[in-house]
Scaffold this active site. Sequence first.
Site, short mmCIF file in Angstrom:
data_model
loop_
_atom_site.label_atom_id
_atom_site.label_comp_id
_atom_site.label_asym_id
_atom_site.label_seq_id
_atom_site.Cartn_x
_atom_site.Cartn_y
_atom_site.Cartn_z
N HIS A 34 -22.38 20.99 16.46
CA HIS A 34 -21.86 21.15 15.10
C HIS A 34 -22.02 22.60 14.63
O HIS A 34 -22.26 22.85 13.45
CB HIS A 34 -22.52 20.16 14.13
CG HIS A 34 -22.06 18.74 14.38
ND1 HIS A 34 -20.88 18.25 13.87
CD2 HIS A 34 -22.60 17.75 15.12
CE1 HIS A 34 -20.73 16.99 14.28
NE2 HIS A 34 -21.75 16.67 15.05
N THR A 35 -21.91 23.51 15.55
CA THR A 35 -21.93 24.94 15.20
C THR A 35 -20.55 25.56 15.34
O THR A 35 -20.29 26.63 14.81
CB THR A 35 -22.89 25.71 16.14
OG1 THR A 35 -22.59 25.34 17.48
CG2 THR A 35 -24.35 25.41 15.84
N ASP A 36 -19.64 24.87 16.07
CA ASP A 36 -18.38 25.57 16.42
C ASP A 36 -17.43 25.72 15.25
O ASP A 36 -16.57 26.59 15.27
CB ASP A 36 -17.69 24.92 17.64
CG ASP A 36 -17.17 23.52 17.41
OD1 ASP A 36 -17.56 22.87 16.42
OD2 ASP A 36 -16.35 23.06 18.24
N GLY A 124 -14.16 7.45 24.78
CA GLY A 124 -14.88 7.44 23.51
C GLY A 124 -16.36 7.68 23.67
O GLY A 124 -17.16 7.30 22.83
N LEU A 127 -17.73 12.63 25.82
CA LEU A 127 -17.54 13.63 26.87
C LEU A 127 -16.12 14.21 26.79
O LEU A 127 -15.60 14.76 27.74
CB LEU A 127 -17.81 13.05 28.26
CG LEU A 127 -19.21 12.49 28.49
CD1 LEU A 127 -19.37 11.98 29.91
CD2 LEU A 127 -20.28 13.54 28.20
N SER A 129 -12.91 12.87 26.26
CA SER A 129 -11.74 12.38 26.98
C SER A 129 -10.46 12.82 26.26
O SER A 129 -9.47 13.14 26.92
CB SER A 129 -11.79 10.86 27.15
OG SER A 129 -12.08 10.23 25.93
N SER A 130 -10.47 12.90 24.94
CA SER A 130 -9.24 13.29 24.24
C SER A 130 -8.91 14.77 24.47
O SER A 130 -7.75 15.10 24.76
CB SER A 130 -9.31 12.96 22.76
OG SER A 130 -10.50 13.43 22.20
N ASP A 174 -14.64 21.83 22.57
CA ASP A 174 -14.28 20.89 23.64
C ASP A 174 -13.12 21.42 24.48
O ASP A 174 -13.18 21.47 25.71
CB ASP A 174 -13.88 19.53 23.06
CG ASP A 174 -14.99 18.93 22.23
OD1 ASP A 174 -16.13 19.42 22.33
OD2 ASP A 174 -14.72 17.99 21.47
N TYR A 224 -17.21 12.99 10.66
CA TYR A 224 -17.12 14.34 11.22
C TYR A 224 -16.48 15.27 10.19
O TYR A 224 -17.02 16.33 9.89
CB TYR A 224 -16.29 14.31 12.51
CG TYR A 224 -16.18 15.65 13.18
CD1 TYR A 224 -17.09 16.03 14.15
CD2 TYR A 224 -15.18 16.55 12.84
CE1 TYR A 224 -17.00 17.27 14.77
CE2 TYR A 224 -15.08 17.79 13.44
CZ TYR A 224 -15.99 18.14 14.41
OH TYR A 224 -15.90 19.37 15.01
C1 GLA Z 1 -16.81 17.24 18.60
C2 GLA Z 1 -15.79 18.32 18.22
C3 GLA Z 1 -16.31 19.71 18.60
C4 GLA Z 1 -17.71 19.95 18.05
C5 GLA Z 1 -18.64 18.77 18.37
C6 GLA Z 1 -19.97 18.89 17.70
O1 GLA Z 1 -16.97 17.16 19.97
O2 GLA Z 1 -14.56 18.07 18.85
O3 GLA Z 1 -15.40 20.69 18.14
O4 GLA Z 1 -17.68 20.21 16.67
O5 GLA Z 1 -18.07 17.53 18.00
O6 GLA Z 1 -20.68 19.97 18.20
#
Ligand code: GLA
Length: 387
Positions: A34-36, A124, A127, A129-130, A174, A224
Amino acid sequence: MKETLLNKFSEIFGGTEGAKVYFAPGRVNLIGEHTDYNGGHVFPCALTIGTFGVARKREDQVLRFYSMNFEELGVLESSVEGLKPEKEAEWTNYPKGVIWAFQEKGYSVGCGMDLLLFGNIPNGSGLSSSASVEVLTGHILRDFYGFDVSNQDLALIGQYSENKFNGVNCGIMDQFAIAMGKKDHAIFLDTADLSYEYAPLKLENAKIVIGCTNKKRGLGDSKYNERRSECEAALASLQKVVDIKSLGELTQEQFETYQSAISDEVKVRRAKHAVLENQRTIQAVDALNRNDIALFGKLMNDSHVSLSKDYEVTGIELDTMVESAWKQDGVIGSRMTGAGFGGCTVSIVEEDKVDRFMEEVGREYKEKIGYAASFYVVEVGDGPVIL
Ligand code: GLA
């Protein structure tokens, strides 16, 4: 694998002439959660498991999709014209979103395709998948049309499709980890400017073990987006007293100096996580580069505590699994990975203790949660390829 996929493609769509087999990995994030979307650092790596696709360009504008993971849905059809997200379109909203995103960015995708997918990432699970399907689709379109787009562009287009077509305000981690993956390396990415370095994953005699909670995804996506808004509100308050563009610009000390500008206690904790998690990620990569695996593991553990207490994205399943992992022999570090609210944990475990680890954590998890977890010992692989 290639043979099986082509046979299935032939059975579903008729023949394999003109069809090619593609692969895009899944990813796991080692630290920097949750830093991106807060202009901070992340440290993910691509996996050798991911999504396989067999694709063939069509002469007309019809899109036909089939997933071996959702065979009950059969062939789902659509057109490259007038693409919009639809609930009934299920998983095909991801490839459709990417085709739409290319069109939005001015690339002409005029023809349809037949696309068969098979993913060996648990769906889901956290990891990605989407994101794997998104990068795979971009990789296929680039190959079909010869578009001059880099792997980094594939990541950005994938993220754009997820934000604007599928309505999840995700950051870049991701798609970037998947598109830019490198065997046996993790990616130290600064999301503020997309500068990055590959760090060799020298884990000595340890393995990366994924623990999947098997919790059905519930309100994950809306929570989220809620966390993201909370961080934006905290940033807006801080900007009244300090000149910053994102939370990732602050050190712990600076945060402590200015945090009183945020009036709401919950938002203080959200921002605190974003700031400290970014600092932890920088320290963790430094520790790894110095072969200090023990410190790397400790920072992973601290990351989980912060995600649980300050960011509140864990829940009983992830906490149970991680707390059980911490007690096991040979565990260097363990934390939740990905968005949270279910999904997976990532643990670094000494190789000769891995079996016992999976057995013990699995047993404790089932006892407390009531259903079984699944475990995967994963390897770090490359980005998208044509097979
Ligand atoms: C999901 C989001 C990412 C990131 C993570 C948390 O995977 O797709 O962009 O924010 O949560 O680090």
